[in-house]
Design a protein around this motif. Structure first.
Motif, mmCIF file in Angstrom:
data_model
loop_
_atom_site.group_PDB
_atom_site.id
_atom_site.type_symbol
_atom_site.label_atom_id
_atom_site.label_comp_id
_atom_site.label_asym_id
_atom_site.label_seq_id
_atom_site.Cartn_x
_atom_site.Cartn_y
_atom_site.Cartn_z
ATOM 1 N N LEU A 1 0.695 -1.413 0.033
ATOM 2 C CA LEU A 1 -0.079 0.018 -0.075
ATOM 3 C C LEU A 1 0.845 1.074 -0.033
ATOM 4 C CD1 LEU A 1 -2.909 -1.060 2.406
ATOM 5 C CD2 LEU A 1 -2.923 -0.767 0.244
ATOM 6 N N ALA A 2 2.129 1.257 0.388
ATOM 7 C CA ALA A 2 2.999 2.336 0.510
ATOM 8 C C ALA A 2 3.745 2.441 -0.792
ATOM 9 C CB ALA A 2 3.758 2.203 1.699
ATOM 10 N N ASP A 3 3.557 1.536 -1.687
ATOM 11 C CA ASP A 3 4.652 1.581 -3.037
ATOM 12 C C ASP A 3 4.073 2.853 -3.644
ATOM 13 O OD1 ASP A 3 6.144 -0.960 -4.475
ATOM 14 O OD2 ASP A 3 5.231 0.584 -5.874
ATOM 15 N N ARG A 4 5.146 3.185 -4.550
ATOM 16 C CA ARG A 4 4.892 4.551 -5.147
ATOM 17 C C ARG A 4 4.163 4.081 -6.485
ATOM 18 N NH1 ARG A 4 5.152 8.714 -2.575
ATOM 19 N NH2 ARG A 4 5.825 9.783 -4.551
ATOM 20 N N ASP A 5 4.177 2.866 -6.987
ATOM 21 C CA ASP A 5 3.401 2.620 -8.134
ATOM 22 C C ASP A 5 1.909 2.529 -7.682
ATOM 23 O OD1 ASP A 5 2.107 0.744 -10.119
ATOM 24 O OD2 ASP A 5 4.005 1.043 -11.187
ATOM 25 N N SER A 6 1.209 3.095 -8.468
ATOM 26 C CA SER A 6 -0.242 3.151 -8.123
ATOM 27 C C SER A 6 -1.054 1.917 -8.579
ATOM 28 C CB SER A 6 -0.988 4.297 -8.996
ATOM 29 O OG SER A 6 -0.877 4.036 -10.645
ATOM 30 N N LEU A 7 -0.542 1.242 -9.588
ATOM 31 C CA LEU A 7 -1.143 -0.082 -10.017
ATOM 32 C C LEU A 7 -0.931 -1.039 -8.697
ATOM 33 C CD1 LEU A 7 -2.568 -1.957 -11.458
ATOM 34 C CD2 LEU A 7 -0.325 -2.660 -12.710
ATOM 35 N N ASN A 8 0.389 -1.135 -8.081
ATOM 36 C CA ASN A 8 0.611 -1.853 -6.971
ATOM 37 C C ASN A 8 -0.163 -1.485 -5.774
ATOM 38 O OD1 ASN A 8 2.685 -2.917 -8.879
ATOM 39 N ND2 ASN A 8 4.409 -2.026 -7.557
ATOM 40 N N GLN A 9 -0.449 0.007 -5.555
ATOM 41 C CA GLN A 9 -1.261 0.120 -4.537
ATOM 42 C C GLN A 9 -2.730 -0.327 -4.591
ATOM 43 O OE1 GLN A 9 -1.081 4.416 -3.963
ATOM 44 N NE2 GLN A 9 1.110 4.542 -4.183
ATOM 45 N N GLU A 10 -3.150 -0.218 -5.756
ATOM 46 C CA GLU A 10 -4.609 -0.624 -5.972
ATOM 47 C C GLU A 10 -4.702 -1.998 -5.988
ATOM 48 O OE1 GLU A 10 -5.352 1.524 -9.358
ATOM 49 O OE2 GLU A 10 -5.082 3.427 -8.582
ATOM 50 N N THR A 11 -3.500 -2.694 -6.657
ATOM 51 C CA THR A 11 -3.758 -4.273 -6.691
ATOM 52 C C THR A 11 -3.505 -4.778 -5.142
ATOM 53 O OG1 THR A 11 -2.535 -4.288 -8.414
ATOM 54 C CG2 THR A 11 -2.479 -6.565 -7.260
ATOM 55 N N ALA A 12 -2.634 -4.020 -4.198
ATOM 56 C CA ALA A 12 -2.814 -4.342 -3.097
ATOM 57 C C ALA A 12 -4.074 -4.266 -2.083
ATOM 58 C CB ALA A 12 -1.458 -3.792 -2.087
ATOM 59 N N SER A 13 -4.601 -3.088 -2.552
ATOM 60 C CA SER A 13 -5.853 -2.888 -1.826
ATOM 61 C C SER A 13 -7.057 -3.879 -2.210
ATOM 62 C CB SER A 13 -6.622 -1.372 -2.361
ATOM 63 O OG SER A 13 -6.905 -1.510 -3.546
ATOM 64 N N ARG A 14 -6.856 -4.368 -3.513
ATOM 65 C CA ARG A 14 -7.912 -5.435 -3.805
ATOM 66 C C ARG A 14 -7.604 -6.736 -3.249
ATOM 67 N NH1 ARG A 14 -12.139 -3.634 -7.441
ATOM 68 N NH2 ARG A 14 -11.216 -1.871 -8.310
ATOM 69 N N GLY A 15 -6.118 -7.031 -3.193
ATOM 70 C CA GLY A 15 -5.778 -8.086 -2.313
ATOM 71 C C GLY A 15 -6.360 -8.125 -0.758
ATOM 72 N N LEU A 16 -6.224 -7.024 -0.167
ATOM 73 C CA LEU A 16 -6.689 -7.002 1.210
ATOM 74 C C LEU A 16 -8.270 -7.423 1.138
ATOM 75 C CD1 LEU A 16 -4.732 -3.630 2.560
ATOM 76 C CD2 LEU A 16 -4.504 -6.045 3.361
ATOM 77 N N SER A 17 -8.762 -6.822 0.445
ATOM 78 C CA SER A 17 -10.235 -7.081 0.371
ATOM 79 C C SER A 17 -10.565 -8.704 0.031
ATOM 80 C CB SER A 17 -11.035 -6.136 -0.731
ATOM 81 O OG SER A 17 -12.317 -6.623 -0.962
ATOM 82 N N LEU A 18 -9.782 -9.146 -0.781
ATOM 83 C CA LEU A 18 -9.964 -10.621 -1.057
ATOM 84 C C LEU A 18 -9.654 -11.380 0.204
ATOM 85 C CD1 LEU A 18 -8.839 -11.017 -4.733
ATOM 86 C CD2 LEU A 18 -11.036 -11.049 -3.775
ATOM 87 N N VAL A 19 -8.383 -11.215 0.840
ATOM 88 C CA VAL A 19 -7.956 -11.889 2.190
ATOM 89 C C VAL A 19 -9.206 -11.733 2.866
ATOM 90 C CG1 VAL A 19 -6.374 -11.692 3.996
ATOM 91 C CG2 VAL A 19 -5.428 -11.383 1.907
ATOM 92 N N TYR A 20 -9.755 -10.442 3.164
ATOM 93 C CA TYR A 20 -10.878 -10.676 4.258
ATOM 94 C C TYR A 20 -11.988 -11.787 3.709
ATOM 95 C CZ TYR A 20 -14.440 -8.996 7.383
ATOM 96 O OH TYR A 20 -15.482 -8.794 8.176
ATOM 97 N N GLU A 21 -12.207 -11.664 2.544
ATOM 98 C CA GLU A 21 -13.480 -12.269 1.850
ATOM 99 C C GLU A 21 -13.013 -14.014 2.301
ATOM 100 O OE1 GLU A 21 -16.507 -11.677 0.819
ATOM 101 O OE2 GLU A 21 -16.109 -9.209 1.238
ATOM 102 N N LYS A 22 -11.994 -14.499 1.984
ATOM 103 C CA LYS A 22 -11.624 -15.820 1.814
ATOM 104 C C LYS A 22 -11.590 -16.322 3.435
ATOM 105 C CE LYS A 22 -11.316 -15.792 -2.466
ATOM 106 N NZ LYS A 22 -12.119 -16.635 -3.380
ATOM 107 N N GLY A 23 -11.550 -15.617 4.457
ATOM 108 C CA GLY A 23 -11.163 -16.178 5.735
ATOM 109 C C GLY A 23 -12.864 -16.387 6.366
ATOM 110 N N ASP A 24 -12.682 -17.287 7.389
ATOM 111 C CA ASP A 24 -13.856 -17.675 8.045
ATOM 112 C C ASP A 24 -13.757 -16.502 9.202
ATOM 113 O OD1 ASP A 24 -11.928 -18.257 9.948
ATOM 114 O OD2 ASP A 24 -12.205 -20.214 9.842
ATOM 115 N N LYS A 25 -15.005 -16.641 10.144
ATOM 116 C CA LYS A 25 -15.214 -15.625 11.072
ATOM 117 C C LYS A 25 -14.216 -15.412 12.062
ATOM 118 C CE LYS A 25 -18.647 -14.154 14.399
ATOM 119 N NZ LYS A 25 -17.762 -13.733 15.422
#
Length: 1001
Positions: free
Chosen positions: A169-193
Motif C-alpha cells: 500500500l505504501a508502494d510508489r506505483d499506483s497499480l501496486n497500491q490498488e492491487t494491494a487494496s484489492r488483495g486486502l479485500s480478498l484476504v478478508y473475504e476468503k477467511g472464516d469468522k
C-alpha cells in the motif's frame, strides 16, 4: 489436449518433443501471448511433484516466474492464473467452466507442496526492490488468493498475505497500491469468522501500534495510495484515497469494512475495465450483503457512505458513488429506511473540523430533504436551519457557497409548499420563521446570511396564503418592526452623529433614512401581513405590536411602528377600531421622542388614530396638545403640539371640525408664536380650516379667555404670544367692535399693552389704538377714556428707540380721535425733547433709513393736539406759540423734504380748523402767531418743486383767514410776491397767483 490430459510433457515417447514444445511456449509467453502462458500453467498441472530441480514442473514454474520481466499488468494476471493452475490443478477456481462437457475432470498428479512453496517464494521475494518483480509478485499473490483462497494452504497464510498487501500500500506505483487494496479485500473475504476477526484486529493494531500485530509490514495514515497531486484539495496539497476509505470505515465503527471498500475504491483504468471485474468478481463482493445480513449489522455504514458521495473532490466522490451503487440495490428504499441515521450523522458532522466534511454535509442534506414529506424531517428542521446559518459564515468560501445552496433548497421547498398550500407548510413555517428572525438569521453579522434571510423571509410572506400565514402574523409583524433597525447599516448612526464633518445636517440624514424605510421591502412585507389580519389575529397582535413600539431602538424601527399604526387606522379600520384608544395613548407618549423625525411620525399617527378614537380619548389628545404647548418652556414641545394638531386637522378633518371649539382657540393663539418653527404648523392649520375673520368672532370669548390666562405667564414667550393673540383678535373682525365684544376685549388689551417693551409689542399698541377708535359703550366711558390716554402717554415715553417710533405714530392717531380734549401740554412734553434731540444732531433716532420720516410725525401730532378754545385764548396762544417755535426750528434745521412736507400738512390742518371756527375777528396775539407761520412758508433755501407746491397749497388754506385780519393778508401778499420772484416752476407760480386772486375777491 493438455487440458484434457491427452498430452503430457512427462510421457514417453513425446518426451523428446517436450523441450521443443516448452521452448515454443516459452517464446510465445515472453512475447506476451496470454494463451501460451495459460498453456504453460495447464501443462504444469499434469507434471508430478519431485525432488529433482530439473523436473518438468520446476522447469515450467521457472519459466512462469521469469515472465516478471514483462511490464504489462494484463500479462501478469495471466501468469498469476497459470501459477494457480500449476499449484492446485483443477482445484483452481480459474478453471471453473473450462470443460464444456459433462464428465469427470481428468486425473492430475497429486499436489502437496507446490502451492505452499509458491506462496512462500512470492512472500519472500516481496523484500526485493526490482520494480518489475514487485509488480508481478503483488499481482500473482492476488491471483493465488482469488483462485486458491479456499484451500488450507492459503487459509493458513492469510495473515502473511495481509502483511504482504499492506506493505505494497505504501508502494510508489499506483497499480501496486490498488492491487494491494484489492488483495486486502480478498484476504478478508476468503477467511472464516475467526480468521476475519484476527485479520481485523491485526489491521487495527497495525494502524494504532498498540500491540504487536504479528504482521510483517505496517502502513501509517499518511501512506500515499495515489501520486501527489492526483487528488488535489485545491489548497496546494493532495489527499490519499486509503486514508479517506479508512476514515469511512472507522466512522461507522467497524474497521472490517476497509477490506470491502478496498475492492471498490480504486481509480486505475485496469480496475475499471470490464475484464478485471469479470475476472476477479469484484462487482459481486457486496452483491449478497443484504442477504447475509452484513449491512444490517453495520447501520452506520449508510450515513457515512452517503456523506462521502458528496465529497468536494471529484475523484473521491466518484469512488464513493461506485461503492454506494454497488452496496445499495434499492437507493430510495434504503434512504427512506436509514433516513434518521443519515440525517443524524450529517447534522453531527456539518460543524466538524474538516472543511471537506462540512461542505459534503451541506450538499448531502440538500439532496436528502428534496421531495421528502415534511413529516419525515420536521423534527430536524430547526436544527437544520441552525447549522445551515452557522456554516453560511464559514471561513472557507466553498463551504459558504454550499451552505447557501442548502439554505436556498430549504427555502424553495418551503415556498413551493406555501404556493400549493400543501400539507405540512404550516409545520415548516413554525420551524423556519423563528430561525429566520433570530440572531442566526436576519440579525447575523454576516452580510450574506442577512441578505439570504431577508430574501427568504420576503419570499415566504409573498407566497403564503392568508390561512397559512395568519397564525404567525402577530409575532412576525412585531419582529419585522424591530428588525428594521437591525438591518440598517451600522455606519449610518455614526455619520449622523458627525454630520457636520460631512457637510450635511442630521435632519438631512434622517430624511434619507426615512426615504429608505418607505422603499424597504420589509415594510412591504409588513403591509402584506397586515392585509391578512382578522379580528382574532388583531387581538393577538396588539400586545406584540405595543411591545415592539415601546422597546424598539433606532429610527427605522420607531418610524416603522408609527407606519404600522397608520396602516391599521386607514386600511384596516374595521378590525382596528376597538384598539384605537389604546394605541392613541401609546402614540401620545412616543411623540416626545428626542428625534424630530420619530416625533413627527407619531404625531402623524395620532392624527390618523383620532379618526377611530372615542370622544373621551380624543379630548385627552386635545388636552395633551394644550399641556405640551402651555406647560413647558421648551420650544420643541410647542413644535410637537403643533405637529399633532396639524396632523389631527389634516388626517381627521371631520373629527377636527367636531372638536373645533376646543382646538381653534388653541390654533389661533399658537399661530402668533414668536418662534417660526412653532408657529408654522398652527398657521397652516388655521389657514386650512378657517375661511374668514368671522371665526374669530365666533370663538371670541374662548380666545380672549385663553389669552388672559397666559398674559401673566412666567414664560415670556407665552406672555408675548398671548398679547399678540389679543391684538390680532381686535384687528381681524373688522372696523366695528360690538359692545359685547368690547366688554370682553378691554380687560385683555389693557393687560396686553402693559409691561415692558418687547419685539412685536408695536402690534399690540396698534390694536389698542384701533380699539380706542371704536364707538361702543366701553370706549365712551370717561374712566376708560382717561385710562386709554394714560396708556398712550406711557407707551410714548418708552426708552426703546425701535418701539418709540410706533408709539409716536399711535400717539398721533390717538390725538386725532380725541379732538375735544386739550392734551397739547402732555403731547408737547413728549415730542419736544425728541425733536430737539434730533435737530441737535443726536443719533438716538438714527436707527434706520426712515428716521426722517419718524421725525416728520412729531410736528403733525403736535399741531393735532392744539385745541381751538377761544374762550381760553391765553392757553391757545401759548400752545400755538410753542408749536410755531417748534416749526421754525424744524424747518430751519432739517433739510428733509419729508419733514418739510409733514410740517406743511400739519399747518394746513391747523389753518382749516381755525377757519372753521365761528369767530369773525382774530385777536392780536393770534394774528402775530399766524403771521409767524406765514413767514415760515417760503424759506429762502432751494427746495424740491413738490415741497414748494406744498407751501403754496398751505397758503391757499391761510387765504380765507385774511378776511378776518388785514395784517394777516398783507403779510401773506408780501410772502407770495417774494416767493414768486424767485420761483421757476410755472405750476407753483400758477398756484401762488390763484391764492392772490382769492384774496382779492
Amino acid at each position: 489436449m493438455i487440458l484434457s490430459g491427452s498430452l503430457s510433457l512427462e510421457v514417453e515417447p513425446l518426451s523428446q518433443h517436450a523441450s521443443l514444445i516448452i521452448q515454443k511456449l516459452k517464446e510465445y509467453a515472453k512475447s506476451g501471448n496470454e494463451k501460451a502462458i495459460k498453456a504453460l500453467g495447464i501443462a504444469a498441472m499434469y507434471c508430478s511433484e519431485t525432488d529433482q530441480e530439473a523436473s518438468c514442473l520446476e522447469q515450467l514454474l521457472g519459466i512462469l516466474y521469469d515472465l516478471h520481466e514483462i511490464r504489462d499488468a494484463t500479462v501478469q494476471f495471466a501468469v498469476g492464473e497459470a501459477f494457480a493452475c500449476a499449484a492446485v490443478g483443477w482445484k483452481s477456481e480459474s478453471l471453473i467452466g473450462a470443460l464444456d462437457v459433462r464428465s469427470n475432470t481428468p486425473p492430475t498428479p497429486i499436489r502437496e507442496s507446490t502451492l505452499r512453496l509458491t506462496l512462500e517464494r512470492i512472500l519472500k521475494d516481496a523484500k526485493k526492490t526490482k520494480p518489475a518483480l514487485r509488480q508481478a509478485l503483488v499481482i500473482w499473490l492476488l491471483c493465488l488468493v482469488q483462485f486458491c483462497g479456499h484451500l488450507p494452504e492459503v487459509q493458513s497464510k492469510l495473515r502473511n498475505c495481509q502483511s504482504f498487501f499492506k506493505e505494497f500500500l505504501a508502494d510508489r506505483d499506483s497499480l501496486n497500491q490498488e492491487t494491494a487494496s484489492r488483495g486486502l479485500s480478498l484476504v478478508y473475504e476468503k477467511g472464516d469468522k475467526t480468521v476475519k476477526d484476527d485479520l481485523v484486529r491485526d489491521l487495527v493494531n497495525s494502524f494504532t501500534g498498540t500491540t504487536n500485530s504479528g504482521l510483517a509490514g505496517t502502513v501509517s495514515e499518511e501512506t500515499e495510495l495515489f501520486e501527489p497531486g492526483s487528488l488535489p484539495t485545491g489548497e496546494g496539497s493532495s489527499i490519499t484515497t486509503y486514508k479517506d476509505i479508512m476514515s469511512l470505515a472507522s466512522e461507522v465503527g467497524n474497521p472490517s469494512l476497509v477490506y470491502r471498500f478496498m475492492s471498490l475504491a480504486a481509480n486505475n483504468a485496469i480496475w475499471s475495465s470490464r475484464a478485471a471485474f469479470g475476472r476477479f468478481g469484484l462487482s459481486n463482493v457486496f452483491s449478497n450483503s443484504s442477504v447475509d445480513g452484513y449491512l444490517a449489522q453495520n447501520p452506520k455504514l449508510y450515513p457515512a457512505l452517503y456523506r462521502y458521495r458528496f465529497d468536494p473532490n471529484t475523484n473521491v466522490r466518484n469512488s464513493m458513488n461506485v461503492i454506494w451503487n454497488t452496496l445499495v440495490q434499492e437507493p430510495a428504499v434504503t434512504i427512506d429506511t436509514q433516513f434518521d441515521n443519515i440525517m443524524t450523522d450529517l447534522l453531527k458532522n456539518i460543524l466538524g473540523k474538516e472543511w471537506r466534511t462540512r461542505q459534503a454535509c451541506c450538499a448531502a442534506i440538500a439532496e436528502l430533504v428534496q421531495d421528502k414529506p415534511i413529516d419525515k424531517y420536521e423534527k430536524y428542521l430547526g436544527e437544520i436551519w441552525t447549522v445551515t446559518f452557522k456554516v453560511c459564515d464559514d471561513i472557507k468560501e466553498s463551504v459558504r457557497t454550499a451552505a447557501m445552496t442548502l439554505a436556498r433548497v430549504l427555502t424553495k421547498t418551503l415556498v413551493n409548499r406555501l404556493e400549493s398550500s400543501a400539507n405540512g407548510a404550516e409545520k415548516m413555517l413554525r420551524n423556519v420563521l423563528p430561525f429566520l428572525l433570530s440572531p442566526s438569521g436576519l440579525e447575523n453579522p454576516a452580510q450574506d446570511v442577512q441578505a439570504f434571510s431577508l430574501s427568504a423571509l420576503l419570499d415566504i410572506i409573498k407566497k403564503s396564503t392568508k390561512l397559512i400565514l395568519r397564525p404567525f402574523i402577530p409575532d412576525l409583524v412585531a419582529r419585522l418592526v424591530l428588525l428594521l433597525s437591525a438591518l440598517e447599516p451600522q455606519g449610518i448612526e455614526y455619520v449622523r452623529l458627525r454630520a457636520e464633518q460631512y457637510g450635511v445636517t442630521g435632519q438631512q440624514i434622517d430624511d434619507a433614512r426615512l426615504s429608505s424605510i418607505r422603499q424597504s421591502p420589509m415594510l412591504e412585507a409588513i403591509e402584506r401581513c397586515l392585509d391578512f389580519l382578522d379580528e382574532h389575529t388583531m387581538s393577538s397582535l396588539q400586545m406584540p405590536l405595543q411591545s415592539a413600539i415601546t422597546s424598539g431602538l433606532g429610527l427605522p424601527s420607531r418610524v416603522g411602528g408609527s407606519r404600522v399604526l397608520v396602516s391599521l387606522a386607514t386600511r384596516h379600520h374595521y378590525i382596528f377600531k376597538p384598539y384605537a384608544d389604546r394605541f392613541l395613548r401609546l402614540a401620545r407618549k412616543q411623540v416626545l421622542d428626542p428625534n424630530d423625525s420619530i416625533s413627527v411620525s407619531y404625531a402623524t399617527a395620532c392624527g390618523y388614530l383620532a379618526r377611530l378614537a372615542s370622544d373621551d380619548e380624543t379630548l385627552k389628545l386635545i388636552e395633551h396638545c394644550h399641556q405640551l404647548y402651555f406647560q413647558s418652556d421648551e420650544e420643541r414641545k410647542r413644535v410637537i403640539s403643533g405637529d399633532m394638531v396639524r396632523s389631527f386637522s389634516k388626517y381627521s378633518k371631520d373629527r377636527f371640525i367636531s372638536f373645533s371649539s376646543e382646538l381653534l382657540p388653541l390654533v389661533f393663539f399658537a399661530k402668533h408664536d414668536l418662534v417660526d418653527q412653532a408657529k408654522e404648523p398652527f398657521q397652516s392649520t388655521w389657514d386650512e380650516n378657517v375661511g374668514g375673520s368671522r371665526t374669530v368672532l365666533l370663538y371670541m370669548k374662548e380666545i380672549v379667555t385663553l389669552g388672559m390666562q397666559h398674559l401673566g405667564s412666567p414664560s415670556w414667550s407665552l406672555k408675548h404670544t398671548a398679547a399678540l393673540t389679543i391684538a390680532d383678535t381686535i384687528e381681524l373682525p373688522g372696523n366695528e367692535i360690538s359692545d359685547v365684544n368690547a366688554a370682553i376685549l378691554w380687560p385683555a388689551i389693557e393687560k396686553a399693552v402693559d409691561g415692558k417693551t418687547w419685539e412685536g409689542k408695536e402690534k399690540v399698541l396698534q390694536a389698542f389704538i384701533k380699539f380706542a377708535k371704536g364707538d361702543n359703550t366701553v370706549t365712551r366711558e370717561p374712566g376708560i377714556q382717561n385710562q386709554m390716554q394714560r396708556i398712550v402717554f406711557r407707551e410714548s415715553k418708552r426708552n426703546s428707540t425701535s418701539y418709540r417710533q410706533y408709539a409716536l405714530r399711535c400717539l398721533g392717531e390717538f390725538v386725532e380721535i380725541r379732538p375735544t380734549v386739550d392734551i397739547f401740554p402732555n403731547v408737547f412734553e413728549i415730542l419736544a425733547p425728541i425733536i430737539h434731540d434730533r435737530l441737535a444732531g443726536s443719533d438716538e433716532m438714527d436707527i434706520d433709513s426712515t428716521s426722517e420720516g419718524r421725525l416728520a410725525k412729531a410736528p403733525r401730532a403736535t399741531f393735532a393736539t392744539v385745541k381751538l378754545t377761544f374762550e381760553k385764548s391765553l392757553d391757545l396762544t401759548s400752545n400755538l406759540s410753542q408749536a410755531l417755535d417748534l416749526t421754525i426750528k424744524v424747518l430751519a434745521k432739517s433739510g428733509s423734504r419729508i419733514v418739510h412736507n409733514s410740517v406743511y400738512e400739519a399747518e394746513k390742518s391747523l389753518f382749516e380748523k381755525i377757519e372753521a371756527t365761528e369767530t369773525t375777528v382774530l385777536s392780536e396775539p393770534l394774528e402775530r402767531i399766524l403771521i409767524g407761520f406765514i413767514q415760515t412758508l417760503f424759506p429762502r433755501d432751494t427746495h424740491a418743486e413738490q415741497t414748494r407746491l406744498k407751501a403754496a397749497e398751505t397758503a391757499t388754506r391761510i387765504a380765507p383767514l385774511t378776511k378776518k385780519s388785514r395784517q394777516l393778508g398783507a403779510a401773506l401778499i408780501n410772502e407770495i410776491n417774494e416767493a414768486r420772484a424767485h420761483e421757476r416752476s410755472a405750476s407753483v407760480k400758477g398756484l401762488l397767483d390763484s391764492v392772490e386772486k382769492s384774496m382779492a375777491t
